[in-house]
Design a protein around this motif. Structure first.
Motif, mmCIF file in Angstrom:
data_model
loop_
_atom_site.group_PDB
_atom_site.id
_atom_site.type_symbol
_atom_site.label_atom_id
_atom_site.label_comp_id
_atom_site.label_asym_id
_atom_site.label_seq_id
_atom_site.Cartn_x
_atom_site.Cartn_y
_atom_site.Cartn_z
ATOM 1 N N ILE A 27 63.406 40.794 85.815
ATOM 2 C CA ILE A 27 62.797 39.897 86.217
ATOM 3 C C ILE A 27 62.730 40.041 87.975
ATOM 4 O O ILE A 27 63.363 40.449 88.466
ATOM 5 C CB ILE A 27 63.556 38.381 86.046
ATOM 6 C CG1 ILE A 27 63.904 38.402 84.584
ATOM 7 C CG2 ILE A 27 63.550 37.388 86.847
ATOM 8 C CD1 ILE A 27 64.857 37.153 84.137
ATOM 9 N N THR A 156 53.878 37.139 91.714
ATOM 10 C CA THR A 156 55.031 36.913 92.320
ATOM 11 C C THR A 156 55.468 37.689 93.798
ATOM 12 O O THR A 156 54.379 38.455 94.235
ATOM 13 C CB THR A 156 56.302 37.452 91.361
ATOM 14 O OG1 THR A 156 56.295 38.964 91.102
ATOM 15 C CG2 THR A 156 56.398 36.551 90.313
ATOM 16 N N GLN A 161 55.038 41.049 89.317
ATOM 17 C CA GLN A 161 54.773 40.525 88.044
ATOM 18 C C GLN A 161 53.540 39.589 88.464
ATOM 19 O O GLN A 161 53.026 39.018 89.706
ATOM 20 C CB GLN A 161 55.844 39.531 87.754
ATOM 21 C CG GLN A 161 57.081 40.045 87.089
ATOM 22 C CD GLN A 161 58.326 39.079 86.853
ATOM 23 O OE1 GLN A 161 57.945 37.773 86.797
ATOM 24 N NE2 GLN A 161 59.340 39.633 86.391
ATOM 25 N N TRP A 163 51.824 36.098 86.809
ATOM 26 C CA TRP A 163 51.622 34.877 86.145
ATOM 27 C C TRP A 163 50.530 34.208 85.858
ATOM 28 O O TRP A 163 49.847 33.849 86.792
ATOM 29 C CB TRP A 163 52.918 33.850 86.482
ATOM 30 C CG TRP A 163 54.384 34.369 86.915
ATOM 31 C CD1 TRP A 163 54.842 35.607 86.821
ATOM 32 C CD2 TRP A 163 55.484 33.547 86.679
ATOM 33 N NE1 TRP A 163 56.262 35.459 86.949
ATOM 34 C CE2 TRP A 163 56.457 34.321 86.836
ATOM 35 C CE3 TRP A 163 55.632 31.996 86.247
ATOM 36 C CZ2 TRP A 163 57.724 33.735 86.751
ATOM 37 C CZ3 TRP A 163 56.772 31.531 86.658
ATOM 38 C CH2 TRP A 163 58.266 32.160 86.778
ATOM 39 N N VAL A 174 53.880 36.016 81.485
ATOM 40 C CA VAL A 174 54.449 36.811 82.635
ATOM 41 C C VAL A 174 53.847 38.429 82.304
ATOM 42 O O VAL A 174 54.425 38.963 81.491
ATOM 43 C CB VAL A 174 55.969 36.645 82.780
ATOM 44 C CG1 VAL A 174 56.321 37.519 83.969
ATOM 45 C CG2 VAL A 174 56.495 35.240 82.981
ATOM 46 N N ILE A 186 56.445 31.932 78.969
ATOM 47 C CA ILE A 186 57.337 30.632 79.380
ATOM 48 C C ILE A 186 56.617 29.582 78.885
ATOM 49 O O ILE A 186 55.292 29.175 79.307
ATOM 50 C CB ILE A 186 57.370 30.509 81.042
ATOM 51 C CG1 ILE A 186 57.986 31.934 81.659
ATOM 52 C CG2 ILE A 186 58.368 29.443 81.258
ATOM 53 C CD1 ILE A 186 57.952 32.041 83.036
ATOM 54 N N VAL A 217 58.451 25.305 87.845
ATOM 55 C CA VAL A 217 59.213 26.422 87.161
ATOM 56 C C VAL A 217 60.011 27.309 88.217
ATOM 57 O O VAL A 217 59.464 27.833 89.340
ATOM 58 C CB VAL A 217 58.171 27.407 86.534
ATOM 59 C CG1 VAL A 217 59.299 28.449 85.689
ATOM 60 C CG2 VAL A 217 57.613 26.705 85.553
ATOM 61 N N HIS A 222 62.864 31.648 85.169
ATOM 62 C CA HIS A 222 61.747 31.346 84.352
ATOM 63 C C HIS A 222 62.086 29.779 83.643
ATOM 64 O O HIS A 222 61.569 29.545 82.483
ATOM 65 C CB HIS A 222 61.499 32.317 83.210
ATOM 66 C CG HIS A 222 61.089 33.548 83.779
ATOM 67 N ND1 HIS A 222 61.003 34.699 82.876
ATOM 68 C CD2 HIS A 222 60.601 34.087 85.127
ATOM 69 C CE1 HIS A 222 60.393 35.993 83.661
ATOM 70 N NE2 HIS A 222 60.349 35.156 84.879
#
Length: 527
Positions: A27, A156, A161, A163, A174, A186, A217, A222
């Motif tokens: 993550i 991110t 990442q 999203w 993701v 998610i 979020v 997540h």
């Protein structure tokens, strides 16, 4: 299964089947405010994306537009306001895209960029794909199949990442932005439309097309932290976060409103009446203060508001754009310019934020949607690996006539917009004939005609308005030989026609309320 650009797929991309990443992927950790700003010599951030302000415009910067009909990304040098070329991610509409063997993208629509300015994320809304592009070389690094009716997303803070909101599901997908592939989905509630991040990168905010709320979020875990309720409408097409992270502006395209959310207290501070087809908001911090800019497609205007965090913003001016249907917009790295895409004119207006005047207009690919400005995207100033697909085929906006004989394209008073717009755009050897109607008789079927020079009429298509008398997106593909478009009324729609429309909405977006019209999702004229 990871999907890499140009690799053969097991099924056609038009089916929009999602992919699942193999193996464990860590993550992404959010950057701290200090580490994010250090990459830009301590400069503040703008629009919550980590890009720096007070960076003078140069030939190393780039402006990008996502061109929905030519399926390209247009690349502009803002130091000269010249179009350098396009990145083709698929064929133009029709032709190859209808083939079951077609493996490229359809509906290039959403854009975002990483905080180090080295990667561009492109969302194609029809093929449900995310492409990650190296901004220095204009080459696709990887491509991932994501959720149904994917729309707009963000990187991110560490760039690892991407999203993306899946309008046709209740998820944010993701994506592994480094290698490609899906890390996880998610659940955030029905019809998520876009994802933006706080300036510190720790919190994601998601708006919706089926709920009057913003989902909050935690980026690291997540987990859904909160739901900010009470927005001006259930359908929020686009959103943006202010440079200081204190406000989020959510546009409500169908009803012409914009909700201003106080993020410090997580509540709606104001609902602004902004006008028909309110599209994208964004921000510019200038020597004159902090301002929000907002495109209103139905008025061909960009509105400028003086921000008042926690209170009601003040409308400063209305900028009359040079083209039709302003859509995506983004400030330059120093806040001195605002770049605005013209969806129905295939162009970008350049606005001087000191005077709020349009100072230049640049031609781009066909039907630009999202637009971003990326400082230092091309450190060497190169324009490698670009083509010309989508350029040089400017659309025509022709006159229209309503059933009672009055002109439909005349701008109505009280900021109501035009009743009937007709845009003719050449594509794949045919013409894409796009109609948009507002304020006609509700649930009524209309016949549209191509009016020839001699006054004769040729049938184009028929369409049915919704309960408000609107038809957001009506399409036909033909050889348009006329000089204008006229309508005749066929009377109230039959129960069978209305049932078919309702069924189409339900099939395209399970769980949506009946207020979401078929056209809202079919062609995604709702970014």
């Amino acid at each position: 299964m990871i999907s890499i650009k140009r690799a053969a797929r097991a099924a056609a991309v038009l089916t929009g089947i999602g992919a699942t990443a193999l193996g464990a992927v860590s993550i992404a950790q959010a950057d701290t405010p200090s580490s994010a700003s250090s990459r830009h010599n301590g400069a503040r951030t703008t629009a919550g994306d980590g890009t720096s302000v007070s960076v003078p415009i140069s030939g190393r910067d780039r402006v990008y537009t996502a061109d929905q009909t030519s399926n390209t990304v247009t690349v502009i040098d803002p130091s000269t306001n010249k179009t350098l070329g396009t990145i083709a991610l698929g064929a133009q509409r029709l032709g190859a895209t209808l083939s079951p063997q077609y493996t490229d993208n359809v509906g290039v629509h959403g854009l975002a960029f990483s905080r180090d300015d080295k990667r561009l994320g492109v969302v194609s809304v029809t093929s449900n794909t995310v492409d990650i592009i190296d901004t220095a070389t204009n080459k696709v690094i990887n491509e991932t199949d994501v959720g149904r009716a994917s729309h707009e997303g963000t990187f991110t803070a560490d760039g690892k990442q991407f999203w993306v909101a899946d309008r046709g599901r209740d998820t944010v997908t993701v994506v592994d932005a480094v290698h490609g592939g899906v890390i996880r989905n998610i659940k955030v509630g029905t019809g998520p439309s876009k994802v933006v991040l706080s300036p510190d990168g720790r919190t994601a905010y998601v708006n919706h097309i089926s709920a009057p709320e913003i989902t909050v979020v935690d980026v690291r875990t997540h987990k859904v932290l909160d739901n900010i309720k009470g927005l001006g409408d259930t359908f929020s097409s686009d959103e943006a976060i202010s440079p200081d992270g204190k406000e989020l502006w959510a546009a409500h395209k169908r009803v012409g409103l914009t909700s201003v959310i106080d993020l410090e207290h997580r509540k709606v501070a104001a609902v602004l009446k902004t006008g028909p087809d309110t599209n994208h908001p964004n921000f510019a911090d200038t020597k004159n203060g902090s301002f929000a800019y907002l495109t209103v497609g139905g008025l061909d205007q960009t509105l400028v508001y003086r921000r008042s965090p926690g209170g009601t913003p003040e409308l400063v001016t209305r900028i009359q754009d040079t083209g039709r249907a302003p859509h995506g917009l983004w400030p330059s790295g120093d806040g001195t310019r605002m770049y605005v895409g013209m969806e129905k004119s295939d162009a970008v207006d350049v606005i001087d934020t000191a005077t709020n005047k349009v100072i230049d207009t640049v031609g781009v690919g066909q039907e630009p949607q999202a637009l971003v400005y990326v400082p230092n995207a091309a450190p060497a100033g190169s324009a490698a690996n670009l083509g010309r697909q989508g350029l040089g085929n400017a659309p025509r906006n022709v006159s229209t006539t309503l059933p009672d004989g009055t002109a439909g394209e005349t701008m109505r008073p009280d900021n109501k917009g035009r009743q009937l717009e007709a845009t003719i755009r050449p594509v794949s050897g045919l013409d894409m004939i796009q109609l948009q109607a507002r304020g006609l008789q509700p649930t009524t079927t209309y016949q549209a005609y191509s009016v020839q020079k001699d006054g004769s009429r040729i049938r184009l298509l028929s369409f049915t308005t919704d309960s408000a008398g609107n038809a957001p997106q009506v399409l036909a593909f033909a050889d348009f030989t006329g000089v204008s478009v006229s309508l005749s009324s066929e009377g109230k729609a039959t129960a069978q026609t209305l049932a078919r429309m309702s069924s189409a909405v339900a099939s395209m977006h399970p769980g949506s309320d009946s207020a979401v019209e078929a056209a809202d999702l079919l062609y995604c004229d709702c970014c």
